[in-house]
Design an enzyme around this catalytic site. Structure first.
Site, PDB file in Angstrom:
ATOM      1  N   ASP A   1       0.718  -0.964   0.021  1.00  0.00           N
ATOM      2  CA  ASP A   1      -0.005   0.081   0.124  1.00  0.00           C
ATOM      3  C   ASP A   1       0.758   1.127   0.046  1.00  0.00           C
ATOM      4  O   ASP A   1       2.255   1.241   0.427  1.00  0.00           O
ATOM      5  CB  ASP A   1      -1.002   0.148   1.150  1.00  0.00           C
ATOM      6  CG  ASP A   1      -2.117   0.721   0.943  1.00  0.00           C
ATOM      7  OD1 ASP A   1      -2.173   1.674  -0.022  1.00  0.00           O
ATOM      8  OD2 ASP A   1      -3.325   0.734   1.509  1.00  0.00           O
TER       9      ASP A   1
HETATM   10  C1  BGC Z   1      -4.963   3.244  -0.185  1.00  0.00           C
HETATM   11  C2  BGC Z   1      -5.061   2.092  -1.269  1.00  0.00           C
HETATM   12  C3  BGC Z   1      -4.918   2.963  -2.520  1.00  0.00           C
HETATM   13  C4  BGC Z   1      -3.392   3.714  -2.518  1.00  0.00           C
HETATM   14  C5  BGC Z   1      -3.039   4.312  -3.687  1.00  0.00           C
HETATM   15  C6  BGC Z   1      -3.664   4.317  -0.236  1.00  0.00           C
HETATM   16  O1  BGC Z   1      -3.913   5.261   0.834  1.00  0.00           O
HETATM   17  O2  BGC Z   1      -5.131   2.528   1.068  1.00  0.00           O
HETATM   18  O3  BGC Z   1      -6.309   1.572  -1.389  1.00  0.00           O
HETATM   19  O4  BGC Z   1      -4.718   2.130  -3.746  1.00  0.00           O
HETATM   20  O5  BGC Z   1      -3.486   4.691  -1.402  1.00  0.00           O
HETATM   21  O6  BGC Z   1      -3.844   5.501  -3.918  1.00  0.00           O
END
Ligand code: BGC
Length: 756
Positions: free
Chosen positions: A236
């Site tokens: 993530d």
């Molecule tokens: C989120 C993810 C997301 C990623 C990219 C993170 O803050 O938890 O679900 O895909 O950011 O935007």
């Protein structure tokens, strides 16, 4: 933007790369892309959110949904799609999203999110499907297959036990292995096995103390060794704590870019002998395989996409996501000639998605008031706001309320739109309560007082308490429905679409009744999953608690009669449950049939009922349909933590077939053979357990001279001792037994139980 020539794959291999080049592949080149290696002809791969619409940023970049993204269709978020229980629908939405991604040159879509809704308070519940692992897994797999059908990879997220937002970057989800495996990992397992996602996104949080991003048990032992996942694990955004530990644990791609700093750490670790280069090679190999897949899939969909056609998919999906919770006296569907007071700002300015990384920039926006007027005519539906959404201006609210009440009094029907605000729920933080604002409840009461023919339409990404549920005749749970939600609501209100969605999460009477109520907060860095297996309806059923609306509940404008189910084991060992359902009403409708199982007298703790299969079909009035639902044998297994394996217990199961978890239409007993399983005997096993063991038992009887008498078990001597001392751990009993159970005698008996 990345350019991949359609369908072509270049012949690059790890063997051709330097140590530095291999390490460079393991972190992003920018906020949204991997690094290219120009010398070796390796292109970058573009990743973009996900999960209910493409969020491709052309200008400034962020993962919080702050900066604008290019227009894309906003499909219903998972809270809606989850309620559809419709794998074909979720596949179709995935395919449409995948096509938009492919046309935009995106290689991987960051979704679907399949975390379990452990608590209604999780700020991100709108991005997740269900409180149940089978629903989450089946719909997650459908979404992945749909996205990947367009030659674009999916990234199933957030792996794992990421069930709240507050402090998600540090907190440790403290969860016992059995619920972890049976509830929280099970949907991921199903998606990995059924849909082979190109990537899995590891979560921010720790699991039992160790960050998901550096957890070898999670990312290698479970995900790859047990489940056979062959794709890439991506972090993530910002989830990496220790890059080298992450690499060793199986975390392949760190996102977003770190300016190459962590690549250098990897190079140093390999040079210093702290990590074997073969581990980096394996990761680089997986990353190159991802590049090849992206190259091969590039150009699968031809652009530009048909904005109207995709909007129609979003509308169809939204209509099938709406749950009709209550419909007394057939208040709905509305007659087109009824005069309607449409009350509430959400009817004019819809809440259609939640905040954070999933926030899309929709291509169009339907609102309910315009769509209602298409049915009721321009003069047939009159709008009044009734309250201010975000501002708290008591005087203005009172004026708006008075206007709305007088409008409601003058019309045949009042349709009151209530819901949560953008500030109430979002990625990044949790809710602290499940209540609608008091001014909304006050407005509803005032409207009800002048017009009992009042229908409530809810716009919310996660459940809300419904203190008015016994006072209003009809309630429509319209969740967050994406850009076509307004039209979809009107379609359902006027019966153009017969509602078929069912709750994929329980609506409790009170937050205090809910399973994680006492242990949702982070306490000194820890989130204790003290409810264990008893998540969602498993809890309410086990505790015998009344709920507002149960898991699986949803009404239709028609009625269905269920026949007597039959069950049979298939060649593969699964169990097919068949039931014939007849549409006994006057409209064509879709029914979601659910199969729950239990095992009375199980040797382990189990919830009273657990969903194991479901199916949906459309049935015309007077017709019948035979539903066939496959209960996977693997889903009947429980995790035996002591033995570290899944076990299907043999015995007389109860298979319940129902229209909801609390509307069971019939239940049948079903005898199933169990897995052959003899736990190994140790010095910690009790004497009674050891004596019951098929090989250790006779051996012990013989050395203790406890042979059975020819006519039956001996009641004398040593057996009496066993009766009295049966609870003694074998090791301690052996000390008392002295010579007859000295180590040279006992050890071989114990060892023999370990074989097989
Ligand atoms: C989120 C993810 C997301 C990623 C990219 C993170 O803050 O938890 O679900 O895909 O950011 O935007």
């Amino acid at each position: 933007m990345t350019q991949h020539s359609a369908g072509a794959t270049a012949a690059f291999s790890v063997a051709d790369l330097t140590l530095e080049e291999k390490a460079s592949l393991t972190s992003g080149g920018s906020f949204w892309s991997t690094k290219s290696v120009a010398r070796a002809g390796i292109p970058e791969v573009l990743l973009a959110d996900g999960p209910h619409g493409l969020r491709l940023q052309a200008g400034s970049e962020d993962n919080l949904g702050l900066a604008e993204s290019l227009p894309a269709t906003c499909y219903p978020p998972a809270v809606g799609l989850g309620s559809s229980w419709d794998v074909d629908l979720v596949h179709a939405v995935g395919a449409a999203l995948g096509a938009e991604a492919s046309i935009a040159g995106v290689g991987v879509v960051l979704g679907p999110g399949i975390n379990i809704k452990r608590s209604a308070l999780c700020g991100r519940n709108f991005e997740y499907f269900s409180e149940d692992p089978v629903v989450s897994g089946a719909l997650g797999a459908a979404s992945v297959r749909g996205i990947q059908s367009q030659g674009v990879g999916a990234s199933v997220k957030h792996f794992a036990a990421n069930n709240k937002e507050d402090d998600r970057l540090r907190s440790s989800s403290e969860v016992a292995e059995r619920p972890l495996r049976e509830i929280y990992l099970r949907p991921f397992h199903r998606v990995v096995v059924d849909a082979e996602p190109w990537t899995v996104m590891c979560s921010y949080n720790r699991i039992n103390g160790l960050y998901a991003s550096e957890n070898p048990w999670l990312l290698t032992q479970v995900l790859r060794d047990d489940w056979g996942f062959g794709g890439v694990v991506v972090s993530d955004w910002g989830a990496v704590n220790d890059r080298v530990a992450g690499l060793a644990a199986g975390m392949d791609l760190e996102m977003p870019a770190t300016g190459g700093h962590t690549d250098a750490e990897i190079v140093a670790a390999v040079r210093g002998g702290f990590v074997d280069e073969s581990i980096l090679d394996r990761t680089a190999d997986r990353l190159l395989e991802l590049v090849r897949k992206v190259q091969a899939g590039a150009g699968s969909a031809a652009g530009p996409f048909d904005v109207k056609a995709h909007h129609d998919i979003a509308r169809d999906a939204a209509a099938r996501s709406i749950v009709l919770l209550k419909n007394d006296d057939r208040m709905l569907p509305l007659a087109p000639n009824a005069s309607v007071a449409v009350i509430g700002p959400f009817a004019q300015t819809p809440r259609f998605q939640g905040g954070g990384s999933s926030k899309t920039n929709p291509t169009r926006m339907d609102n309910a008031i315009d769509a209602i007027r298409e049915h009721a005519g321009e003069s047939g539906a009159t709008f009044a706001a009734g309250f201010l959404v975000e501002d708290d201006d008591t005087d203005r609210d009172a004026e708006l309320r008075a206007e709305a009440v007088s409008l409601a009094a003058s019309k045949d029907v009042a349709v009151v739109f209530l819901g949560l605000t953008d500030a109430d729920e979002s990625e990044g933080y949790d809710r602290t309560h499940i209540d609608l604002s008091s001014k909304q409840l006050q407005l509803l009461d005032a409207v009800l007082a002048v017009n009992p023919r009042t229908i409530v339409v809810l716009s919310n990404g996660s459940v809300v308490a419904l203190p008015f549920k016994d006072r209003v005749p009809a309630i429509v749970e319209a969740w967050l429905l994406g850009q076509a939600g307004g039209s979809a609501i009107a379609d359902v209100l006027y019966g153009v679409v017969n509602p078929s969605a069912k709750l994929a999460e329980t609506i409790p009477l009170r937050l205090q009744d809910s399973p994680a109520y006492l242990d949702f907060d982070v306490d000194n860095g820890l989130i204790r999953y003290s409810e264990g297996l008893f998540v969602g309806y498993r809890w309410y059923d086990a505790r015998g608690l009344d709920v507002a609306y149960p898991f699986g509940h949803g009404l239709s404008y028609t009625s269905f009669e269920y026949g007597q189910p039959v069950a049979a084991v298939t060649a593969s060992g699964d169990v097919d449950v068949r039931v014939t359902v007849t549409n006994t009403g006057e409209r064509t409708g879709r029914e979601v049939v659910q199969v729950y199982t239990s095992l009375p007298g199980s040797s382990v703790q189990r919830p009273p009922r657990e969903l194991k299969a479901f199916a949906i079909a459309e049935i015309s009035p007077g017709s019948s349909h035979e539903f066939v639902m496959t209960v996977r044998r693997a889903d009947l297994a429980y995790w035996n933590a002591a033995a570290q394996r899944w076990i299907v217990e043999g015995g007389e199961y109860v298979f319940e077939v129902g229209a909801s978890s609390r509307d069971i239409r019939s239940s049948i007993p079903f005898a199933l053979d169990g897995d052959s399983f003899e736990p190994a005997i140790t010095r910690e096993s009790t004497l009674a357990e050891a004596l019951a063991h098929p090989t250790a038992g006779p051996a012990l009887r013989s050395v203790l001279a406890m042979e059975e008498a020819p006519g039956g078990p001996s009641m004398g001597g040593a057996d009496q001792i066993a009766g009295i001392m049966g609870d003694f751990p074998l090791g301690r009993f052996a000390r008392i037994a002295g010579e007859s159970l000295k180590p040279e005698v006992l050890d071989p008996i114990i060892d023999s139980t370990r074989a097989g």
